[in-house]
Design a protein around this motif. Structure first.
Motif, mmCIF file in Angstrom:
data_model
loop_
_atom_site.group_PDB
_atom_site.id
_atom_site.type_symbol
_atom_site.label_atom_id
_atom_site.label_comp_id
_atom_site.label_asym_id
_atom_site.label_seq_id
_atom_site.Cartn_x
_atom_site.Cartn_y
_atom_site.Cartn_z
ATOM 1 N N VAL A 114 0.361 -4.862 3.071
ATOM 2 C CA VAL A 114 0.049 -4.020 1.914
ATOM 3 C C VAL A 114 -1.372 -4.291 1.441
ATOM 4 C CG1 VAL A 114 0.578 -3.648 -0.532
ATOM 5 C CG2 VAL A 114 2.410 -3.675 1.137
ATOM 6 N N ASP A 115 -1.740 -5.561 1.354
ATOM 7 C CA ASP A 115 -3.101 -5.914 0.938
ATOM 8 C C ASP A 115 -4.141 -5.342 1.899
ATOM 9 O OD1 ASP A 115 -2.075 -7.247 -1.228
ATOM 10 O OD2 ASP A 115 -2.277 -9.243 -0.344
ATOM 11 N N LYS A 116 -3.839 -5.377 3.185
ATOM 12 C CA LYS A 116 -4.757 -4.816 4.173
ATOM 13 C C LYS A 116 -4.893 -3.305 3.998
ATOM 14 C CE LYS A 116 -5.680 -4.652 9.105
ATOM 15 N NZ LYS A 116 -5.217 -5.007 10.443
ATOM 16 N N LEU A 117 -3.766 -2.627 3.731
ATOM 17 C CA LEU A 117 -3.807 -1.176 3.501
ATOM 18 C C LEU A 117 -4.630 -0.844 2.269
ATOM 19 C CD1 LEU A 117 -2.807 1.726 4.152
ATOM 20 C CD2 LEU A 117 -0.873 1.239 2.635
ATOM 21 N N ILE A 118 -4.425 -1.569 1.183
ATOM 22 C CA ILE A 118 -5.186 -1.334 -0.056
ATOM 23 C C ILE A 118 -6.672 -1.568 0.188
ATOM 24 C CG2 ILE A 118 -5.570 -2.153 -2.417
ATOM 25 C CD1 ILE A 118 -3.047 -0.487 -2.120
ATOM 26 N N LYS A 119 -7.005 -2.614 0.928
ATOM 27 C CA LYS A 119 -8.410 -2.908 1.240
ATOM 28 C C LYS A 119 -9.033 -1.753 2.023
ATOM 29 C CE LYS A 119 -11.284 -6.420 3.418
ATOM 30 N NZ LYS A 119 -11.288 -7.661 4.205
ATOM 31 N N GLU A 120 -8.298 -1.225 3.010
ATOM 32 C CA GLU A 120 -8.801 -0.096 3.803
ATOM 33 C C GLU A 120 -8.959 1.155 2.941
ATOM 34 O OE1 GLU A 120 -9.799 0.134 7.038
ATOM 35 O OE2 GLU A 120 -9.604 -2.040 7.137
ATOM 36 N N LEU A 121 -8.008 1.392 2.048
ATOM 37 C CA LEU A 121 -8.101 2.566 1.177
ATOM 38 C C LEU A 121 -9.275 2.437 0.206
ATOM 39 C CD1 LEU A 121 -4.330 3.202 0.381
ATOM 40 C CD2 LEU A 121 -5.829 4.558 1.859
ATOM 41 N N LYS A 122 -9.497 1.242 -0.312
ATOM 42 C CA LYS A 122 -10.612 1.022 -1.244
ATOM 43 C C LYS A 122 -11.966 1.179 -0.566
ATOM 44 C CE LYS A 122 -8.719 -2.095 -4.704
ATOM 45 N NZ LYS A 122 -8.783 -3.468 -5.222
ATOM 46 N N ARG A 123 -11.993 0.916 0.733
ATOM 47 C CA ARG A 123 -13.243 1.058 1.467
ATOM 48 C C ARG A 123 -13.729 2.513 1.428
ATOM 49 N NH1 ARG A 123 -13.247 -0.954 7.380
ATOM 50 N NH2 ARG A 123 -12.475 -2.829 6.370
ATOM 51 N N THR A 125 -12.908 5.125 3.548
ATOM 52 C CA THR A 125 -13.100 5.856 4.806
ATOM 53 C C THR A 125 -12.010 6.895 5.043
ATOM 54 O OG1 THR A 125 -11.947 4.109 5.991
ATOM 55 C CG2 THR A 125 -14.339 3.988 5.922
ATOM 56 N N PHE A 126 -10.809 6.709 4.477
ATOM 57 C CA PHE A 126 -9.710 7.638 4.719
ATOM 58 C C PHE A 126 -9.737 8.835 3.773
ATOM 59 C CE2 PHE A 126 -7.797 3.584 6.235
ATOM 60 C CZ PHE A 126 -7.705 3.934 7.566
ATOM 61 N N PHE A 127 -9.702 8.580 2.478
ATOM 62 C CA PHE A 127 -9.566 9.645 1.482
ATOM 63 C C PHE A 127 -10.777 9.788 0.576
ATOM 64 C CE2 PHE A 127 -5.147 8.003 2.092
ATOM 65 C CZ PHE A 127 -4.690 9.077 2.836
ATOM 66 N N GLY A 128 -11.846 9.089 0.861
ATOM 67 C CA GLY A 128 -13.014 9.114 -0.012
ATOM 68 C C GLY A 128 -12.918 8.019 -1.067
ATOM 69 N N LYS A 129 -13.794 8.119 -2.048
ATOM 70 C CA LYS A 129 -13.850 7.093 -3.093
ATOM 71 C C LYS A 129 -12.577 7.114 -3.938
ATOM 72 C CE LYS A 129 -16.589 5.455 -6.928
ATOM 73 N NZ LYS A 129 -17.664 5.719 -7.850
ATOM 74 N N ILE A 130 -12.044 5.929 -4.211
ATOM 75 C CA ILE A 130 -10.835 5.794 -5.025
ATOM 76 C C ILE A 130 -11.249 5.379 -6.433
ATOM 77 C CG2 ILE A 130 -8.766 4.416 -5.377
ATOM 78 C CD1 ILE A 130 -8.332 4.399 -2.448
ATOM 79 N N ILE A 131 -10.776 6.138 -7.413
ATOM 80 C CA ILE A 131 -11.094 5.847 -8.812
ATOM 81 C C ILE A 131 -10.084 4.864 -9.400
ATOM 82 C CG2 ILE A 131 -11.374 6.866 -11.100
ATOM 83 C CD1 ILE A 131 -12.133 9.475 -9.661
ATOM 84 N N GLY A 132 -8.823 5.001 -9.029
ATOM 85 C CA GLY A 132 -7.779 4.110 -9.532
ATOM 86 C C GLY A 132 -6.553 4.204 -8.651
ATOM 87 N N TYR A 133 -5.718 3.183 -8.710
ATOM 88 C CA TYR A 133 -4.474 3.195 -7.947
ATOM 89 C C TYR A 133 -3.425 2.346 -8.653
ATOM 90 C CZ TYR A 133 -5.343 -1.508 -6.134
ATOM 91 O OH TYR A 133 -5.551 -2.855 -6.017
ATOM 92 N N CYS A 134 -2.163 2.650 -8.395
ATOM 93 C CA CYS A 134 -1.030 1.874 -8.888
ATOM 94 C C CYS A 134 -0.225 1.439 -7.691
ATOM 95 C CB CYS A 134 -0.149 2.716 -9.795
ATOM 96 S SG CYS A 134 -0.921 3.189 -11.330
ATOM 97 N N LEU A 135 0.319 0.262 -7.749
ATOM 98 C CA LEU A 135 1.085 -0.292 -6.646
ATOM 99 C C LEU A 135 2.411 -0.821 -7.189
ATOM 100 C CD1 LEU A 135 1.252 -1.449 -3.698
ATOM 101 C CD2 LEU A 135 0.188 -3.490 -4.615
ATOM 102 N N THR A 136 3.499 -0.431 -6.546
ATOM 103 C CA THR A 136 4.818 -0.924 -6.914
ATOM 104 C C THR A 136 5.509 -1.406 -5.651
ATOM 105 O OG1 THR A 136 4.980 0.657 -8.713
ATOM 106 C CG2 THR A 136 7.006 -0.336 -7.978
ATOM 107 N N ILE A 137 6.070 -2.592 -5.687
ATOM 108 C CA ILE A 137 6.841 -3.112 -4.570
ATOM 109 C C ILE A 137 8.273 -3.285 -5.053
ATOM 110 C CG2 ILE A 137 7.184 -5.042 -2.995
ATOM 111 C CD1 ILE A 137 4.174 -5.494 -3.036
ATOM 112 N N GLU A 138 9.212 -2.663 -4.336
ATOM 113 C CA GLU A 138 10.618 -2.749 -4.693
ATOM 114 C C GLU A 138 11.365 -3.503 -3.611
ATOM 115 O OE1 GLU A 138 12.261 1.057 -5.511
ATOM 116 O OE2 GLU A 138 10.582 1.657 -6.767
ATOM 117 N N PHE A 139 12.376 -4.252 -4.022
ATOM 118 C CA PHE A 139 13.194 -4.996 -3.073
ATOM 119 C C PHE A 139 14.567 -4.392 -3.014
ATOM 120 C CE2 PHE A 139 9.948 -7.998 -4.243
ATOM 121 C CZ PHE A 139 9.634 -8.591 -3.048
#
Length: 139
Positions: A114-123, A125-139
């Motif tokens: 998940v951390d790797k995905l967030i790092k790639e998204l923040k970079r 290259t996929f969707f452009g510049k990210i202004i904000g994001y929310c992350l929820t992990i459910e078990f």
């Protein structure tokens, strides 16, 4: 076990915790209810208790604040842990175990991915510049 210890601590230290005033109790007083047993909850969890209703409500308010600042979400991405990932198999197979026998390994590897995905998204290259994001992990 850790969570049960935290709950026991909160149950025993209720008088010492500074939990503030609650709207429910005020509304009951306005209605004229005098029996405190029927009012509210016996144990009040602070908003710092992970998974409690006040904690979830505060996280929801934080998400709304991000949406107010950044606008409505453009993407909703779901990621699921796969017990067949090579990283998981590499750790559990030599010991003769299955992935469900070691939830700690599952959680750690999933968190790394998940951390790797967030790092790639923040970079950006996929969707452009990210202004904000929310992350929820459910078990």
């Amino acid at each position: 076990m850790v969570e049960s210890e935290r709950l026991l601590y909160l149950r025993l230290k209720q008088p010492n915790l500074r939990l503030g005033k609650f709207k429910q109790l005020h509304e009951c007083m306005v209605r004229g209810e005098t029996n405190a047993i029927n009012t509210g909850q016996r144990i009040i969890l602070p908003k710092s208790f992970t998974g409690g209703p006040r904690y979830m409500f505060n996280n929801c308010k934080d998400a709304f604040a991000i949406c107010k600042y950044a606008g409505y979400p453009s993407y909703f991405i779901t990621m699921t842990c796969n017990s067949e990932w090579n990283e998981i198999k590499r750790e559990v197979t030599p010991q003769g175990l299955h992935a469900e026998d070691r939830p700690d390994i599952l959680c750690r590897i999933f968190k790394l991915k998940v951390d790797k995905l967030i790092k790639e998204l923040k970079r950006g290259t996929f969707f452009g510049k990210i202004i904000g994001y929310c992350l929820t992990i459910e078990f």
